[in-house]
Design a protein around this motif. Structure first.
Motif, short mmCIF file in Angstrom:
data_model
loop_
_atom_site.label_atom_id
_atom_site.label_comp_id
_atom_site.label_asym_id
_atom_site.label_seq_id
_atom_site.Cartn_x
_atom_site.Cartn_y
_atom_site.Cartn_z
N ILE A 31 72.93 -18.66 18.31
CA ILE A 31 71.60 -18.03 18.26
C ILE A 31 71.78 -16.55 17.91
CG2 ILE A 31 69.56 -17.41 19.60
CD1 ILE A 31 70.17 -19.88 21.35
N ARG A 32 71.06 -16.09 16.91
CA ARG A 32 71.10 -14.67 16.54
C ARG A 32 70.18 -13.88 17.47
NH1 ARG A 32 68.86 -13.85 11.06
NH2 ARG A 32 70.06 -11.91 10.98
N TYR A 33 70.69 -12.76 17.97
CA TYR A 33 69.93 -11.91 18.88
C TYR A 33 69.84 -10.53 18.22
CZ TYR A 33 68.68 -9.98 23.55
OH TYR A 33 68.05 -9.38 24.62
N LEU A 34 68.71 -10.24 17.60
CA LEU A 34 68.55 -9.04 16.79
C LEU A 34 68.04 -7.86 17.62
CD1 LEU A 34 66.77 -10.66 13.69
CD2 LEU A 34 69.22 -10.59 14.24
N LEU A 35 68.73 -6.73 17.49
CA LEU A 35 68.33 -5.51 18.19
C LEU A 35 67.83 -4.47 17.20
CD1 LEU A 35 71.29 -5.05 20.72
CD2 LEU A 35 69.37 -6.65 20.81
N GLY A 72 62.33 -0.04 14.11
CA GLY A 72 62.23 -1.46 14.34
C GLY A 72 61.89 -2.24 13.09
N ALA A 73 61.60 -1.55 11.98
CA ALA A 73 61.19 -2.22 10.74
C ALA A 73 62.26 -3.18 10.23
CB ALA A 73 60.85 -1.19 9.68
N THR A 74 63.51 -2.75 10.25
CA THR A 74 64.60 -3.58 9.75
C THR A 74 64.75 -4.84 10.59
OG1 THR A 74 65.76 -1.59 8.98
CG2 THR A 74 67.05 -3.61 9.15
N GLN A 75 64.75 -4.65 11.89
CA GLN A 75 64.87 -5.79 12.81
C GLN A 75 63.70 -6.76 12.66
OE1 GLN A 75 63.24 -5.18 16.52
NE2 GLN A 75 64.51 -6.61 17.67
N LEU A 76 62.48 -6.22 12.66
CA LEU A 76 61.30 -7.07 12.66
C LEU A 76 61.13 -7.82 11.34
CD1 LEU A 76 58.69 -4.84 14.53
CD2 LEU A 76 60.02 -6.76 15.42
N ALA A 77 61.54 -7.21 10.23
CA ALA A 77 61.45 -7.89 8.94
C ALA A 77 62.33 -9.14 8.95
CB ALA A 77 61.86 -6.96 7.82
N SER A 94 58.74 -1.39 24.93
CA SER A 94 57.44 -0.76 24.81
C SER A 94 57.31 -0.02 23.49
CB SER A 94 57.23 0.22 25.98
OG SER A 94 57.30 -0.46 27.22
N THR A 95 58.42 0.44 22.95
CA THR A 95 58.41 1.18 21.70
C THR A 95 57.89 0.33 20.55
OG1 THR A 95 60.18 2.65 22.39
CG2 THR A 95 59.88 2.38 20.03
N HIS A 96 58.20 -0.96 20.56
CA HIS A 96 57.70 -1.83 19.50
C HIS A 96 56.17 -1.85 19.48
CE1 HIS A 96 61.82 -3.51 19.53
NE2 HIS A 96 61.54 -3.95 18.32
N ILE A 97 55.59 -1.92 20.65
CA ILE A 97 54.13 -1.98 20.73
C ILE A 97 53.53 -0.69 20.18
CG2 ILE A 97 52.17 -2.15 22.30
CD1 ILE A 97 53.81 -4.04 24.01
N GLY A 98 54.19 0.42 20.44
CA GLY A 98 53.73 1.68 19.85
C GLY A 98 53.81 1.64 18.33
N ALA A 99 54.89 1.08 17.81
CA ALA A 99 55.09 1.01 16.36
C ALA A 99 54.05 0.11 15.70
CB ALA A 99 56.49 0.51 16.04
N ILE A 256 61.53 -11.52 22.09
CA ILE A 256 60.50 -12.13 21.26
C ILE A 256 61.17 -12.99 20.20
CG2 ILE A 256 58.75 -10.35 21.61
CD1 ILE A 256 59.61 -9.08 18.97
N GLY A 257 60.35 -13.72 19.45
CA GLY A 257 60.88 -14.55 18.37
C GLY A 257 59.85 -14.69 17.27
N PRO A 258 60.20 -15.33 16.18
CA PRO A 258 59.24 -15.56 15.10
C PRO A 258 58.04 -16.35 15.62
CG PRO A 258 61.47 -16.15 14.42
CD PRO A 258 61.51 -15.93 15.90
#
Length: 323
Positions: A31-35, A72-77, A94-99, A256-258
């Motif tokens: 399982i890939r775990y992306l940070l 987080g753009a690279t990770q989330l893409a 929490s930073t993701h929610i801000g982004a 989180i996940g897709p």
């Protein structure tokens, strides 16, 4: 005709059975775990410890991949484009929610599946050992006396740490613009900046600064929590120093996940997280780092994310960060 009908029925049945079998066999591969952060930060350290513990339950490797950049753009893409099959998950804070409400508006809290909340942790401020600032009041006085003279290192504007700083400043009646906020790709990088004298202060967490504080390289001047940190018993909280900062605002960490992961797979991942958080290694790490265990399964975590999103929007508008 009867033969054809039976064959068609068998094929149709297999279409329903195959996914169920696949879910029952999950997981069958790594399982890939992306940070979203660089190696060495608080999120990275805990993710690697969590991955080791979850591997024992799931029976497959969890491969931690650091994908910093773009807040987080690279990770989330990468995460958003992955198959929702449970073989790609990601760290969330929490930073993701801000982004989502500022720089990454192509996403929102509904763009991903919220699998499990891990912990919450209080924010603190550290200063370089050579700083004349000994308390939060000293920092406020220095900023008022000479605006711009104090440099504060932290994660990007609109991050959980940035909001924590704004809450701290508000509690002191300080115009936060009088302190120069310098953003970094991770909280670990911000701490390094304070260590190197590139910033006088930094917003961080216990686990990231304890080694440096113990060595005398950094000094904690205040913690935004109800009680003193066990690791720093001599450091008064902001409230003890006379600043009534909202201690409910803390850094959240989760997974989180897709969008679209089957419920049984999400449940299996969440159960593995819950079990991992109870292992002696993780329990010791959380106590040592002043992390507050706050596990939530998918449904509860999804509701929590929605509430935090609403509060984040409120702060964004207040600070003019939504434009």
């Amino acid at each position: 005709m009867l033969t054809r009908l039976l064959r068609a029925a068998a094929i149709a049945a297999s279409l329903f059975v195959a996914p169920a079998v696949a879910m029952a066999d999950y997981p069958e591969k790594p399982i890939r775990y992306l940070l979203h952060v660089s190696p060495g930060g608080a999120t990275d350290v805990m993710a690697r410890k969590l991955a080791i513990a979850m591997e024992k339950t799931l029976g497959v490797p969890l491969v931690v991949e650091n994908k910093p950049g773009g807040r987080g753009a690279t990770q989330l893409a990468d995460l958003a484009s992955a198959k929702p099959d449970g073989y790609t998950i990601g760290a969330v804070t929490s930073t993701h929610i801000g982004a989502f409400n500022q720089t990454l508006k192509q996403y929102n809290v509904d763009s991903f599946d919220w699998i499990a909340r891990l912990v919450n942790e209080p924010y603190l401020i550290v200063v370089n050992k050579d700083s004349k600032i000994k308390s939060f009041k000293d920092l406020v006085d220095a900023a008022n006396a000479k605006p711009g003279s104090v440099v504060m290192a932290g994660f990007v504007r609109g991050s959980g740490g940035h909001f924590a700083w704004e809450i701290m400043a508000q509690s002191a009646g300080l115009d936060s613009k009088k302190v120069r906020w310098v953003p970094f790709d991770s909280v670990g990088d911000a701490v390094t900046a304070a260590l190197g004298g590139h910033a006088e202060a930094a917003i961080a967490y216990v686990d990231l600064v304890k080694t440096y504080v113990d060595a005398g390289s950094l000094r904690v001047i205040g913690i935004m929590s109800e009680e003193r940190a066990r690791q720093f018993p001599d450091v008064p909280t902001l409230k003890e120093q006379g600043f009534d900062a909202d201690t409910s605002w803390q850094q959240m960490r989760g997974i989180i996940g897709p969008k679209g992961i089957p419920e049984p797979i999400k449940a299996k991942l969440a159960a593995a997280v819950e079990q991992a958080l109870k292992t002696p290694e993780l329990v010791a790490y959380m106590e040592e780092s002043s992390l507050i265990p706050s596990f939530q399964p998918p449904a509860e975590f999804t509701a929590t994310a929605a509430r935090e999103n609403a509060l984040t929007k409120e702060w964004m508008e207040r600070l003019g960060l939504t434009r």
